[in-house]
Design a protein around this motif. Structure first.
Motif, PDB file in Angstrom:
ATOM      1  N   LYS A  65      59.104  31.834  40.420  1.00 22.43           N
ATOM      2  CA  LYS A  65      57.674  32.073  41.090  1.00 22.43           C
ATOM      3  C   LYS A  65      56.754  32.946  40.118  1.00 22.43           C
ATOM      4  O   LYS A  65      55.547  32.637  40.066  1.00 22.43           O
ATOM      5  CB  LYS A  65      57.907  32.439  42.483  1.00 22.43           C
ATOM      6  CG  LYS A  65      56.492  32.576  43.317  1.00 22.43           C
ATOM      7  CD  LYS A  65      57.055  33.100  44.781  1.00 22.43           C
ATOM      8  CE  LYS A  65      55.771  33.518  45.592  1.00 22.43           C
ATOM      9  NZ  LYS A  65      56.190  34.197  46.918  1.00 22.43           N
ATOM     10  N   SER A  69      53.410  32.069  38.126  1.00 25.20           N
ATOM     11  CA  SER A  69      52.104  32.979  38.329  1.00 25.20           C
ATOM     12  C   SER A  69      51.607  33.216  36.855  1.00 25.20           C
ATOM     13  O   SER A  69      50.376  33.426  36.567  1.00 25.20           O
ATOM     14  CB  SER A  69      52.289  34.147  39.090  1.00 25.20           C
ATOM     15  OG  SER A  69      53.086  34.976  38.631  1.00 25.20           O
ATOM     16  N   PHE A 127      45.767  37.754  35.140  1.00 26.62           N
ATOM     17  CA  PHE A 127      46.596  38.083  36.134  1.00 26.62           C
ATOM     18  C   PHE A 127      46.365  39.432  36.808  1.00 26.62           C
ATOM     19  O   PHE A 127      46.645  39.654  37.907  1.00 26.62           O
ATOM     20  CB  PHE A 127      47.828  38.099  34.856  1.00 26.62           C
ATOM     21  CG  PHE A 127      49.237  38.569  35.742  1.00 26.62           C
ATOM     22  CD1 PHE A 127      49.993  37.485  36.140  1.00 26.62           C
ATOM     23  CD2 PHE A 127      49.686  39.803  36.112  1.00 26.62           C
ATOM     24  CE1 PHE A 127      51.176  37.640  36.890  1.00 26.62           C
ATOM     25  CE2 PHE A 127      50.717  39.954  36.952  1.00 26.62           C
ATOM     26  CZ  PHE A 127      51.640  38.640  37.210  1.00 26.62           C
ATOM     27  N   TYR A 131      46.325  40.254  40.740  1.00 24.40           N
ATOM     28  CA  TYR A 131      47.592  41.054  41.331  1.00 24.40           C
ATOM     29  C   TYR A 131      46.786  42.465  41.899  1.00 24.40           C
ATOM     30  O   TYR A 131      47.403  43.077  42.849  1.00 24.40           O
ATOM     31  CB  TYR A 131      48.364  41.761  40.162  1.00 24.40           C
ATOM     32  CG  TYR A 131      49.834  41.218  40.403  1.00 24.40           C
ATOM     33  CD1 TYR A 131      50.257  39.966  40.142  1.00 24.40           C
ATOM     34  CD2 TYR A 131      50.650  41.921  41.047  1.00 24.40           C
ATOM     35  CE1 TYR A 131      51.568  39.355  40.297  1.00 24.40           C
ATOM     36  CE2 TYR A 131      52.057  41.453  41.156  1.00 24.40           C
ATOM     37  CZ  TYR A 131      52.281  40.303  40.993  1.00 24.40           C
ATOM     38  OH  TYR A 131      53.749  39.686  41.377  1.00 24.40           O
TER      39      TYR A 131
END
Ligand SMILES: [Zn+2]
Length: 170
Positions: A65, A69, A127, A131
């Motif tokens: 996972k 991502s 990213f 996040y």
């Protein structure tokens, strides 16, 4: 072992060494069909690492996972899959070295971001935006401005600009 690039099932081992403080064997493999290199681990089954989520829940750490991502953030960027695998290896090794049983999802994201930033600025910002959930807007915008400034210098030369180890000459 299935190739993450083309799904071919045969790969040869090109390198094999211990990892995670001797608790795992890390193998570099090369796909016999497309030549892509990827990493596999062999390890004693142990208590899984728990990822503590922001909503108070938790889930078992899932390497696949996390890789997925990062791959999404690296879409259409000149980041080889092997670099993404190495990045996750480093994060896992850091967590294993600290002997942590759990890690906050935000901390996990930070560990990835620290390294992704050195690999590719665009992937890093993508990213980070997911996040950090745009919470830290000032820092995020600073990052974007910085990125745009750099992008202005090199529209076509980004492959060299973001190549790993590009600062070696200093
Ligand atoms: Zn392949």
């Amino acid at each position: 072992m299935q190739c993450p690039g083309c799904n071919h099932l045969e790969a040869r081992v090109v390198d094999s060494r211990t990892s995670r403080g001797g608790r795992a064997i890390r193998r570099r493999r090369e796909c016999l069909s497309c030549g892509e290199r990827f990493t596999t681990y062999e390890q004693v089954e142990e208590e899984p690492l728990l990822v503590m989520k922001r909503d108070g829940g938790s889930e078992t750490y899932d390497r696949g996972k996390l890789l997925a991502s990062i791959r999404v953030a690296c879409a259409k960027r000149p980041v080889p899959n092997s670099d993404i695998e190495s990045l996750v290896d480093e994060v896992e090794e850091q967590l294993a070295a600290a002997d942590q049983r759990d890690v906050a999802s935000l901390r996990l994201g930070e560990l990835v971001m620290e390294r992704l930033r050195a690999l590719d600025q665009v992937a890093y910002v993508r990213f980070a935006s997911v996040y950090r959930n745009f919470q830290d807007t000032t820092e995020f915008m600073e990052e974007v401005r910085h990125l745009l400034r750099r992008a202005g210098h090199s529209a076509a030369g980004q492959v060299e600009m973001f190549s790993p180890g590009g600062n070696r000459g200093r």
